[in-house]
Design a protein around this motif. Structure first.
Motif, PDB file in Angstrom:
ATOM      1  N   GLY A   1       0.758  -1.058   0.064  1.00 24.34           N
ATOM      2  CA  GLY A   1      -0.177   0.069   0.038  1.00 24.34           C
ATOM      3  C   GLY A   1       0.956   1.191  -0.243  1.00 24.34           C
ATOM      4  N   ARG A   2       0.244   2.355  -0.082  1.00 21.24           N
ATOM      5  CA  ARG A   2       0.807   3.683  -0.308  1.00 21.24           C
ATOM      6  C   ARG A   2       1.750   4.114   0.949  1.00 21.24           C
ATOM      7  N   GLY A   3       3.005   4.244   0.652  1.00 17.92           N
ATOM      8  CA  GLY A   3       3.847   4.478   1.726  1.00 17.92           C
ATOM      9  C   GLY A   3       4.578   3.227   2.291  1.00 17.92           C
TER      10      GLY A   3
ATOM     11  N   GLU B   1      -3.205   1.002  17.719  1.00 16.16           N
ATOM     12  CA  GLU B   1      -2.885   0.801  18.830  1.00 16.16           C
ATOM     13  C   GLU B   1      -1.457   1.178  19.506  1.00 16.16           C
ATOM     14  N   LEU B   2      -0.414   1.387  18.501  1.00 20.14           N
ATOM     15  CA  LEU B   2       0.779   2.213  18.655  1.00 20.14           C
ATOM     16  C   LEU B   2       0.557   3.500  18.868  1.00 20.14           C
ATOM     17  N   ALA B   3      -0.430   4.262  18.709  1.00 21.70           N
ATOM     18  CA  ALA B   3      -0.510   5.633  19.056  1.00 21.70           C
ATOM     19  C   ALA B   3      -0.555   5.705  20.532  1.00 21.70           C
ATOM     20  N   LYS B   4      -1.033   4.848  21.219  1.00 21.36           N
ATOM     21  CA  LYS B   4      -0.982   4.662  22.804  1.00 21.36           C
ATOM     22  C   LYS B   4       0.619   4.643  23.111  1.00 21.36           C
ATOM     23  N   LYS B   5       0.944   3.655  22.550  1.00 14.80           N
ATOM     24  CA  LYS B   5       2.668   3.391  22.917  1.00 14.80           C
ATOM     25  C   LYS B   5       3.431   4.318  22.572  1.00 14.80           C
ATOM     26  N   PHE B   6       3.378   5.205  21.597  1.00 12.98           N
ATOM     27  CA  PHE B   6       4.130   6.408  21.138  1.00 12.98           C
ATOM     28  C   PHE B   6       3.681   7.717  22.108  1.00 12.98           C
ATOM     29  N   ALA B   7       2.466   7.545  22.707  1.00 12.63           N
ATOM     30  CA  ALA B   7       1.829   8.804  23.287  1.00 12.63           C
ATOM     31  C   ALA B   7       1.643   9.813  22.324  1.00 12.63           C
ATOM     32  N   ILE B   8       1.012   9.713  21.079  1.00 16.46           N
ATOM     33  CA  ILE B   8       0.761  10.400  20.215  1.00 16.46           C
ATOM     34  C   ILE B   8      -0.952  10.325  20.029  1.00 16.46           C
ATOM     35  N   SER B   9      -1.484  11.223  19.188  1.00 17.66           N
ATOM     36  CA  SER B   9      -3.111  11.141  18.799  1.00 17.66           C
ATOM     37  C   SER B   9      -3.024  10.089  17.471  1.00 17.66           C
ATOM     38  N   ASN B  10      -4.231   9.697  17.510  1.00 15.55           N
ATOM     39  CA  ASN B  10      -4.554   8.641  16.618  1.00 15.55           C
ATOM     40  C   ASN B  10      -4.509   9.224  15.079  1.00 15.55           C
ATOM     41  N   ASP B  11      -4.203  10.583  15.144  1.00 15.91           N
ATOM     42  CA  ASP B  11      -4.331  10.997  13.689  1.00 15.91           C
ATOM     43  C   ASP B  11      -2.868  11.324  13.189  1.00 15.91           C
ATOM     44  N   MET B  12      -1.999  11.456  14.187  1.00 13.78           N
ATOM     45  CA  MET B  12      -0.547  11.451  14.083  1.00 13.78           C
ATOM     46  C   MET B  12       0.194  10.153  13.749  1.00 13.78           C
ATOM     47  N   ALA B  13      -0.336   8.923  14.361  1.00 13.14           N
ATOM     48  CA  ALA B  13       0.556   7.838  14.207  1.00 13.14           C
ATOM     49  C   ALA B  13       0.464   7.432  12.778  1.00 13.14           C
ATOM     50  N   PRO B  14      -0.710   7.208  12.129  1.00 17.76           N
ATOM     51  CA  PRO B  14      -0.479   6.610  10.525  1.00 17.76           C
ATOM     52  C   PRO B  14       0.316   7.694   9.617  1.00 17.76           C
ATOM     53  N   ARG B  15       0.201   8.621   9.830  1.00 12.62           N
ATOM     54  CA  ARG B  15       1.321   9.596   8.931  1.00 12.62           C
ATOM     55  C   ARG B  15       2.760   9.369   9.418  1.00 12.62           C
ATOM     56  N   PHE B  16       3.202   9.628  10.731  1.00 16.58           N
ATOM     57  CA  PHE B  16       4.447   9.142  11.121  1.00 16.58           C
ATOM     58  C   PHE B  16       5.107   7.711  10.834  1.00 16.58           C
ATOM     59  N   LEU B  17       3.868   6.872  10.817  1.00 19.34           N
ATOM     60  CA  LEU B  17       4.493   5.396  10.365  1.00 19.34           C
ATOM     61  C   LEU B  17       4.657   5.267   8.836  1.00 19.34           C
ATOM     62  N   GLU B  18       3.721   6.065   8.407  1.00 14.06           N
ATOM     63  CA  GLU B  18       3.921   6.025   6.802  1.00 14.06           C
ATOM     64  C   GLU B  18       5.278   6.584   6.467  1.00 14.06           C
ATOM     65  N   LEU B  19       5.648   7.664   7.026  1.00  7.09           N
ATOM     66  CA  LEU B  19       6.843   8.476   6.766  1.00  7.09           C
ATOM     67  C   LEU B  19       8.284   7.739   7.290  1.00  7.09           C
ATOM     68  N   PHE B  20       8.138   7.161   8.524  1.00  5.32           N
ATOM     69  CA  PHE B  20       9.170   6.676   9.208  1.00  5.32           C
ATOM     70  C   PHE B  20       9.373   5.042   9.691  1.00  5.32           C
ATOM     71  N   ALA B  21       8.450   4.641   9.064  1.00  6.33           N
ATOM     72  CA  ALA B  21       8.466   2.996   9.352  1.00  6.33           C
ATOM     73  C   ALA B  21       7.811   2.347   8.055  1.00  6.33           C
TER      74      ALA B  21
ATOM     75  N   GLN C   1       5.598  -1.254   7.053  1.00  4.06           N
ATOM     76  CA  GLN C   1       4.703  -2.178   7.655  1.00  4.06           C
ATOM     77  C   GLN C   1       5.162  -3.650   7.316  1.00  4.06           C
ATOM     78  N   THR C   2       5.366  -4.506   8.325  1.00  4.52           N
ATOM     79  CA  THR C   2       5.900  -5.930   7.873  1.00  4.52           C
ATOM     80  C   THR C   2       5.566  -6.745   8.976  1.00  4.52           C
ATOM     81  N   ASN C   3       5.998  -8.146   8.726  1.00  4.90           N
ATOM     82  CA  ASN C   3       5.482  -9.196   9.655  1.00  4.90           C
ATOM     83  C   ASN C   3       6.717  -9.674  10.547  1.00  4.90           C
ATOM     84  N   ASP C   4       6.899  -9.884  11.516  1.00  2.00           N
ATOM     85  CA  ASP C   4       8.028 -10.461  12.484  1.00  2.00           C
ATOM     86  C   ASP C   4       7.475 -11.688  13.320  1.00  2.00           C
ATOM     87  N   ARG C   5       7.906 -12.928  12.858  1.00  2.00           N
ATOM     88  CA  ARG C   5       7.567 -14.190  13.768  1.00  2.00           C
ATOM     89  C   ARG C   5       6.000 -14.288  13.578  1.00  2.00           C
TER      90      ARG C   5
END
Length: 410
Positions: free
Chosen positions: A54-56, A297-317, A319-323
C-alpha cells in the motif's frame, strides 16, 4: 475475490497478436484490509507475481501518473494510475525447464563448447549450478520474439548501418552545446529526495523551500489547524491553553514564547510547533527496530494522537511481519530520515526568516549530538554556525546542497 486483468499493447498488428499475452489476477493482500494488493499472472512460458503493502509502505518511490490535456482550457492535469499510481515490480519465473542438450540429438564429437558445458552441468552439476544454468537459459532472448524488430535488428547488425540511439543523442547534444545529465548526480538527487522532506529547489523565498503542511499532508494538517483555532480563540493565554494538556518539550515551550499572534506567520508557526511536539514524542518512544500492532494500537505506545500515528508510521516505518506478528519495522536509514524531518520542522517553526538562533536545547530534548544535527542540516542545504549563544541554523533561497562527500583513501 480476484479480478482478472489482461495486458494489451497499443497498435498491435498480426504479428503482435500472435504472441501469448499474460493475464493477471488482482486480489487483496490481506482479506480484512484494502491497503495491500497482490497480482499473479502467467503466459505460455512464465509466471509473474508482484505485491505491495500500500501507499508509503513498499519502499518504492516510483509512481505512474496519466496526463490529461484539456484542449479548451489549455490545462494539463496529472491523475494517479490504478492503485494510487503504485508501480508493481513483477517477479518472473520459468514454468518448466527442458534440458538444452540431449544425447540422442548430438554426439560428443559434433557438440559445441557451450553444448558440452550444458551437458556436463546437467549430468553432474550441483543443484545450485543447475539453477544458475536454468536462469541463464531463461534470460536468453530469441530475436524472433522481439515484436516487429527481429528483421530490422538483424539487418542493422549485418549492414553495420546506424548508430545506437544513446550515441546519436550524445553527438547531437555535443553539437548543440547541450550538457547531458550525469548519472551519478541523478542518483544523488533521487536519494536526497527520498531522505529529505519535500522541497522546492526553484523557491525564491526560504520559507517556501520546505513545507510543514507537505510533511503532515492534508488530513493531519487539518486536525492540527482545528487545534490551533481552538486554543487561540479560547479565553486566556493561548500558550497555556495549548500546553495545559499533555507533555510538551522544553525547547518547544521556549519556541512558543517567541510566537506572537499579531505576526503574519503566527498561525503556521503554532501548527508547525504542534506537529513537531508530536513527532518528538514519536521519536522518543519509537526506540526499537520492530513494533507489533496497528497504527491505532501504537498511537498509545508512542503517546501521540490517533491522527498522527498513521502519518508518522507512513514516513518513518515499514509495515512488515515478524515471527507471525504484524507490525512496523524501523531501520537506521529511516531513523536518520526522521531526525532530519524533526530538524527541518524546528527551523520552519521559527517563521519565514528560516533562522534558528540556537538548536542546542532542541538537540538536548532529542538526545542528539549537536555536531550530528549540524551535519544533517548541512545535507539539507542549511547553513550551520557556532556562536556564543549556541549553534545557529539558517536557510537561504535558492537552496544550495553540498557536493557529495568523498570517502577517505585507505
Amino acid at each position: 475475490s480476484g479480478r482478472k486483468r489482461s495486458v494489451h499493447f497499443a497498435g498491435q498488428d498480426a504479428e503482435s497478436r500472435a504472441h501469448d499475452v499474460p493475464t493477471f489476477t488482482w486480489s487483496k493482500l490481506k482479506a480484512g484490509s484494502n491497503r495491500g494488493k497482490s497480482i499473479q499472472g502467467a503466459d505460455k512460458t512464465c509466471t509473474y507475481s508482484a505485491s505491495n503493502e500500500g501507499r508509503g509502505y513498499d519502499g518504492r518511490l516510483a509512481k505512474l501518473y496519466v496526463a490529461v490535456y484539456d484542449k479548451e482550457k489549455h490545462t494539463l492535469t496529472l491523475q494517479p494510475a490504478a492503485e494510487r499510481g503504485q508501480v508493481f515490480a513483477l517477479d518472473q519465473s520459468v514454468k518448466s525447464y527442458e534440458p538444452q542438450v540431449r544425447h540422442s540429438d548430438a554426439t560428443i564429437q559434433n557438440m559445441s563448447a557451450s553444448e558440452k558445458r550444458m551437458l556436463l552441468f546437467e549430468s553432474f552439476g550441483s543443484a545450485k549450478k543447475q539453477r544458475a544454468l536454468k536462469s541463464q537459459a531463461a534470460n536468453v532472448v530469441n530475436i524472433d520474439s522481439v515484436i516487429s524488430a527481429g528483421g530490422t535488428m538483424l539487418s542493422a547488425v549485418q549492414n553495420q548501418d546506424g548508430l545506437s540511439e544513446s550515441n546519436r543523442r550524445a553527438m547531437e547534444d555535443a553539437a548543440a552545446g547541450r550538457t547531458r545529465i550525469d548519472p551519478a548526480q541523478a542518483s544523488l538527487a533521487a536519494a536526497r529526495r527520498a531522505f529529505l522532506p519535500l522541497f522546492d529547489e526553484a523557491a525564491e523565498h526560504p520559507h517556501r523551500i520546505f513545507s510543514a503542511r507537505a510533511i503532515a499532508e492534508d488530513d493531519l494538517w487539518g486536525n492540527v489547524s482545528r487545534v490551533t483555532d481552538a486554543v487561540t480563540k479560547k479565553e486566556g493565554d493561548w500558550r497555556d491553553n495549548l500546553t495545559g494538556r499533555g507533555f510538551w518539550f522544553k525547547s518547544i515551550k521556549k519556541l512558543l514564547n517567541g510566537i506572537h499572534l499579531e505576526d503574519t506567520a503566527a498561525s503556521t508557526q503554532i501548527k508547525t510547533a504542534i506537529l513537531l511536539n508530536g513527532m518528538m514524542k514519536f521519536h522518543q518512544n519509537a526506540n526499537k527496530s520492530f513494533f507489533c500492532g496497528t497504527s491505532e494500537e501504537l498511537a498509545k505506545k508512542f503517546a501521540i494522537s490517533n491522527d498522527m500515528a498513521p502519518r508518522f508510521l507512513e514516513l518513518f516505518a515499514v509495515q512488515t511481519n515478524d515471527r507471525g506478528k504484524d507490525g512496523y519495522s524501523i531501520t537506521k536509514p529511516l531513523k536518520d530520515k526522521r531526525m532530519v524531518h524533526l530538524l527541518i520542522l524546528y527551523l520552519l517553526a521559527h517563521g519565514r526568516d528560516m533562522k534558528a538562533p540556537s538548536i542546542d536545547m532542541f538537540c538536548d530534548d532529542l538526545q542528539l549530538e549537536v555536531n550530528t544535527a549540524g551535519m544533517l542540516l548541512r545535507e539539507a542545504g542549511c547553513n550551520v554556525n557556532k556562536t556564543k549563544g549556541g549553534t545557529s541554523v539558517s536557510l537561504k533561497a535558492p537552496i544550495n546542497f553540498p557536493p557529495p562527500r568523498r570517502g577517505k583513501r585507505p
